[in-house]
Design a protein around this motif. Structure first.
Motif, PDB file in Angstrom:
ATOM      1  N   ARG A   1      -0.472 -34.228 -88.659  1.00 52.50           N
ATOM      2  CA  ARG A   1       0.912 -34.655 -88.873  1.00 52.50           C
ATOM      3  C   ARG A   1       1.029 -36.124 -88.472  1.00 52.50           C
ATOM      4  NH1 ARG A   1       5.646 -30.903 -89.518  1.00 52.50           N
ATOM      5  NH2 ARG A   1       7.431 -32.309 -89.788  1.00 52.50           N
ATOM      6  N   ILE A   2       1.575 -36.929 -89.376  1.00 56.17           N
ATOM      7  CA  ILE A   2       1.650 -38.385 -89.228  1.00 56.17           C
ATOM      8  C   ILE A   2       3.116 -38.805 -89.125  1.00 56.17           C
ATOM      9  CG2 ILE A   2       1.008 -40.599 -90.273  1.00 56.17           C
ATOM     10  CD1 ILE A   2      -0.878 -38.896 -92.123  1.00 56.17           C
ATOM     11  N   VAL A   3       3.371 -39.807 -88.310  1.00 54.48           N
ATOM     12  CA  VAL A   3       4.698 -40.424 -88.226  1.00 54.48           C
ATOM     13  C   VAL A   3       4.572 -41.886 -88.626  1.00 54.48           C
ATOM     14  CG1 VAL A   3       6.623 -41.055 -86.723  1.00 54.48           C
ATOM     15  CG2 VAL A   3       5.435 -38.899 -86.358  1.00 54.48           C
ATOM     16  N   THR A   4       5.533 -42.380 -89.394  1.00 51.82           N
ATOM     17  CA  THR A   4       5.674 -43.823 -89.596  1.00 51.82           C
ATOM     18  C   THR A   4       7.111 -44.185 -89.255  1.00 51.82           C
ATOM     19  OG1 THR A   4       5.237 -45.690 -91.077  1.00 51.82           O
ATOM     20  CG2 THR A   4       6.336 -43.771 -92.051  1.00 51.82           C
ATOM     21  N   ILE A   5       7.286 -45.308 -88.580  1.00 52.11           N
ATOM     22  CA  ILE A   5       8.606 -45.725 -88.108  1.00 52.11           C
ATOM     23  C   ILE A   5       8.836 -47.181 -88.492  1.00 52.11           C
ATOM     24  CG2 ILE A   5      10.117 -46.001 -86.102  1.00 52.11           C
ATOM     25  CD1 ILE A   5       8.417 -43.915 -84.647  1.00 52.11           C
ATOM     26  N   GLY A   6       9.991 -47.471 -89.063  1.00 50.69           N
ATOM     27  CA  GLY A   6      10.319 -48.858 -89.421  1.00 50.69           C
ATOM     28  C   GLY A   6      11.384 -48.915 -90.491  1.00 50.69           C
TER      29      GLY A   6
ATOM     30  N   ALA B   1      -3.216 -38.580-101.731  1.00 52.07           N
ATOM     31  CA  ALA B   1      -4.666 -38.345-101.694  1.00 52.07           C
ATOM     32  C   ALA B   1      -5.032 -37.359-100.591  1.00 52.07           C
ATOM     33  CB  ALA B   1      -5.396 -39.671-101.488  1.00 52.07           C
ATOM     34  N   LEU B   2      -4.391 -37.470 -99.440  1.00 51.12           N
ATOM     35  CA  LEU B   2      -4.681 -36.572 -98.323  1.00 51.12           C
ATOM     36  C   LEU B   2      -4.357 -35.118 -98.651  1.00 51.12           C
ATOM     37  CD1 LEU B   2      -3.414 -38.451 -95.123  1.00 51.12           C
ATOM     38  CD2 LEU B   2      -5.735 -37.632 -95.533  1.00 51.12           C
ATOM     39  N   THR B   3      -3.200 -34.900 -99.245  1.00 49.57           N
ATOM     40  CA  THR B   3      -2.757 -33.524 -99.480  1.00 49.57           C
ATOM     41  C   THR B   3      -3.591 -32.816-100.541  1.00 49.57           C
ATOM     42  OG1 THR B   3      -1.042 -34.354-100.994  1.00 49.57           O
ATOM     43  CG2 THR B   3      -0.388 -33.922 -98.708  1.00 49.57           C
TER      44      THR B   3
ATOM     45  N   GLU C   1      -2.438 -29.138 -95.344  1.00 47.03           N
ATOM     46  CA  GLU C   1      -1.758 -29.120 -94.044  1.00 47.03           C
ATOM     47  C   GLU C   1      -1.175 -30.474 -93.659  1.00 47.03           C
ATOM     48  OE1 GLU C   1      -3.898 -27.545 -90.781  1.00 47.03           O
ATOM     49  OE2 GLU C   1      -4.409 -25.671 -91.780  1.00 47.03           O
ATOM     50  N   TRP C   2      -1.615 -31.534 -94.313  1.00 47.08           N
ATOM     51  CA  TRP C   2      -1.131 -32.862 -93.933  1.00 47.08           C
ATOM     52  C   TRP C   2       0.371 -32.977 -94.179  1.00 47.08           C
ATOM     53  CZ3 TRP C   2      -3.432 -36.240 -90.967  1.00 47.08           C
ATOM     54  CH2 TRP C   2      -4.824 -36.245 -90.874  1.00 47.08           C
TER      55      TRP C   2
ATOM     56  N   GLY D   1       8.289 -31.577 -99.519  1.00 42.40           N
ATOM     57  CA  GLY D   1       7.739 -30.521 -98.669  1.00 42.40           C
ATOM     58  C   GLY D   1       6.566 -30.998 -97.834  1.00 42.40           C
ATOM     59  N   ARG D   2       5.905 -32.063 -98.275  1.00 41.96           N
ATOM     60  CA  ARG D   2       4.795 -32.659 -97.520  1.00 41.96           C
ATOM     61  C   ARG D   2       5.230 -33.915 -96.773  1.00 41.96           C
ATOM     62  NH1 ARG D   2       1.796 -28.278 -97.435  1.00 41.96           N
ATOM     63  NH2 ARG D   2       1.174 -27.574 -99.519  1.00 41.96           N
ATOM     64  N   VAL D   3       6.361 -34.460 -97.190  1.00 43.84           N
ATOM     65  CA  VAL D   3       6.911 -35.669 -96.556  1.00 43.84           C
ATOM     66  C   VAL D   3       8.366 -35.401 -96.216  1.00 43.84           C
ATOM     67  CG1 VAL D   3       7.452 -38.114 -96.826  1.00 43.84           C
ATOM     68  CG2 VAL D   3       5.337 -37.191 -97.813  1.00 43.84           C
ATOM     69  N   THR D   4       8.762 -35.688 -94.994  1.00 42.75           N
ATOM     70  CA  THR D   4      10.153 -35.523 -94.561  1.00 42.75           C
ATOM     71  C   THR D   4      10.732 -36.896 -94.238  1.00 42.75           C
ATOM     72  OG1 THR D   4       9.621 -33.368 -93.608  1.00 42.75           O
ATOM     73  CG2 THR D   4      11.711 -34.377 -92.951  1.00 42.75           C
ATOM     74  N   LEU D   5      11.898 -37.173 -94.788  1.00 47.54           N
ATOM     75  CA  LEU D   5      12.568 -38.461 -94.587  1.00 47.54           C
ATOM     76  C   LEU D   5      13.665 -38.307 -93.540  1.00 47.54           C
ATOM     77  CD1 LEU D   5      12.924 -41.414 -95.531  1.00 47.54           C
ATOM     78  CD2 LEU D   5      14.513 -40.557 -97.277  1.00 47.54           C
ATOM     79  N   HIS D   6      13.670 -39.223 -92.564  1.00 44.97           N
ATOM     80  CA  HIS D   6      14.674 -39.211 -91.490  1.00 44.97           C
ATOM     81  C   HIS D   6      15.353 -40.585 -91.483  1.00 44.97           C
ATOM     82  CE1 HIS D   6      12.534 -35.653 -89.792  1.00 44.97           C
ATOM     83  NE2 HIS D   6      11.450 -36.312 -90.201  1.00 44.97           N
TER      84      HIS D   6
END
Length: 391
Positions: A207-212, A229-231, A236-237, A264-269
Motif C-alpha cells: 500500500r502506497i501513499v502520495t501526498i501533495g 503496471a503494478l496492479t 494487492e497493490w 478500487g485500486r486508487v483512493t483519492l482524498h
C-alpha cells in the motif's frame, strides 16, 4: 505604529519589547502545502524564542479566490494579516503589503514572486532590512523556460540586491541562485517530524501513499501509470492520493484514475485533516512521488518520519536527499514499468528487514527537526542585529 498594533502593545506590554519578524508569503494557513508548512513551523518556533511574528498573506486561497478569509487572525501566537490581491496565482499583485511593515524589525520574504520584486523595488518606501528564502524559485516546470531564465538573470538578479541575505532551502536552489548571488546561504527546510511520527504500518503492506498538491509538476499521471503496471503484476497493490486541488481539481484526478481502470485500486482524498491522513498512513508501508520538480522534498521527509519507505522520481532535490540517505529509493517515473519495478524492489527490501529500514528512516528524519532548522534562522536574524530574549 498603527492603532491596532498600539492596542495590542497596551494589552501586553511585553509584545512591544520583543522584535517583530514579518513573514510575507502568498499563501498561508488554512491552505496546506510545503510553503505554508514551512512558514507556519518557522513562525511557531520563532514565537517560542521570544519574537513577535506576523504573517502577511493573500486574503483568499488560489483554489477558491471568491471565498474571502478573515482579514486578521491569530494562529498559534502568530498574527496573520490577509490582504486583497488581483492578477494570476503565478504572480499575484498585492500592493497593500507595504501597509503592514511599518513596525517590523526584519521582513522575511518567502518565494520568488510579486512580493519579492515589489518589496525590493519599494525598499526606499519601507526602509526595512529584508531576507528572502527561495523555496525553489519559479522553475517548477519547464513551461516558458527560456523566458524564466532571462527573467532570473535580469530582474531577479536586480531584486536580490535589495536583500541582506538570500537563503536557499535546498542544494539545488543554492547551485542556481549562486549564479546571480554568489554569497547565497543554505538553510535547508525543516520537517514536522512529530506530526506523523512512527505511525506507518508495522507489517509491510503493498500500500502506497502520495501526498501533495494536485499540481501538474507532481506528475500524478506518471504515478498512476506506474500503478497500472503494478496492479497487472499483483492486484494487492493500492495507492492513496492525498492532497489539495491546485492546477488539477478532483474531477481531473478522478478522470485520470478511471481512464487507467484503477477504480478500487486508487483512493483519492481531497484536503483531509491531519487525523484522516494519520489513519491513511497507518495502513501503508511506502511513499511515492513522481514529481518532476521539488524545491526541497519536505513531504518525503515527513513520510520518512512516519516510517514510510520513499520511492521518488530522480529530480534534483530528491536525488540530493537520496545521496545523503541511501535508504531512499530513486526511480524514473517517466517509464511506468521501470518505476513499478523500483516500487516492487523497495517493498521486497522492506519485507526482508523491516525493523532495520524503519530505524534508518526515523533516524534520517530526525536531522530535519524544526527545532534545529529554526535555530539556524535565529542565528541569521541575530547576525542582522535582530535579537530577542530566549524563553
Amino acid at each position: 505604529m498603527a492603532i491596532v498594533e498600539a492596542d495590542r502593545v497596551r494589552e501586553n506590554p511585553q509584545l512591544g519589547e520583543a522584535p517583530l519578524i514579518v513573514h510575507v508569503v502568498r499563501q498561508f494557513l488554512p491552505n496546506r502545502g510545503g510553503l505554508e508548512d514551512v512558514v507556519a513551523n518557522l513562525g511557531r518556533q520563532t514565537v517560542r524564542r521570544g519574537y513577535r511574528v506576523r504573517v502577511v498573506t493573500l486574503d483568499s486561497l488560489f483554489t477558491a479566490p471568491q471565498d474571502k478569509l478573515p482579514p486578521r487572525e491569530n494562529i498559534d501566537g502568530i498574527e496573520v494579516v490577509r490582504i486583497p490581491w488581483s492578477g494570476s496565482s503565478r504572480y499575484p499583485l498585492a500592493p497593500e503589503v507595504f501597509r503592514h511593515l511599518g513596525d517590523a524589525d526584519l521582513v522575511h520574504v518567502h518565494a520568488i514572486d510579486f512580493f519579492f520584486d515589489a518589496l525590493a523595488w519599494g525598499r526606499l518606501l519601507h526602509r526595512k532590512p529584508m531576507i528572502v528564502t527561495t523555496h525553489g524559485g519559479f522553475f517548477h516546470t519547464q513551461k516558458y523556460a527560456a523566458i524564466k531564465k532571462i527573467w532570473f538573470r535580469t530582474l531577479t538578479r536586480a531584486s536580490a540586491m535589495a536583500y541582506r541575505r538570500v537563503v536557499c532551502c535546498s542544494a539545488s536552489d543554492l547551485r542556481q541562485f549562486s549564479e546571480i548571488v554568489p554569497d547565497s546561504l543554505l538553510i535547508e527546510n525543516g520537517a514536522d517530524i512529530g506530526k506523523f511520527a512512527d505511525i506507518a504500518s508495522r507489517r509491510p503492506k503493498r500500500r502506497i501513499v502520495t501526498i501533495g498538491r494536485f499540481s501538474v509538476n507532481k506528475r500524478l499521471d506518471h504515478l498512476l501509470d506506474a500503478m497500472a503496471a503494478l496492479t497487472t503484476r499483483d492486484p494487492e497493490w493500492h495507492l492513496d492520493i492525498v492532497g489539495a486541488e491546485s492546477d488539477l481539481n478532483r474531477a481531473d484526478v478522478e478522470a485520470a484514475i478511471e481512464s487507467r481502470s484503477l477504480s478500487g485500486r486508487v483512493t483519492l482524498h481531497v484536503s483531509p485533516d491531519n487525523g484522516a491522513i494519520r489513519r491513511i498512513i497507518t495502513e501503508a508501508s511506502l511513499f511515492a512521488s513522481a514529481s518532476e520538480y521539488e524545491g526541497f522534498g519536505l513531504v518525503a521527509l515527513e513520510a520518512m518520519s512516519a516510517g514510510l519507505l520513499p520511492v521518488l522520481n530522480a529530480n534534483d532535490a530528491f536525488a540530493t536527499l537520496a545521496d545523503r540517505h541511501p535508504v531512499i529509493a530513486l526511480a524514473d517515473f517517466t517509464n511506468a514499468k521501470t518505476a513499478a519495478t523500483a516500487i516492487e524492489t523497495a517493498y521486497e527490501d522492506l519485507s526482508r528487514q523491516s525493523d532495520i529500514v524503519r530505524a534508518e528512516l526515523l533516524d534520517a528524519a530526525r536531522g530535519y527537526s524544526w527545532d534545529i532548522v529554526a535555530g539556524r534562522y535565529i542565528g541569521l536574524y541575530r547576525s542582522l542585529n535582530v535579537a530577542a530574549e530566549q524563553n
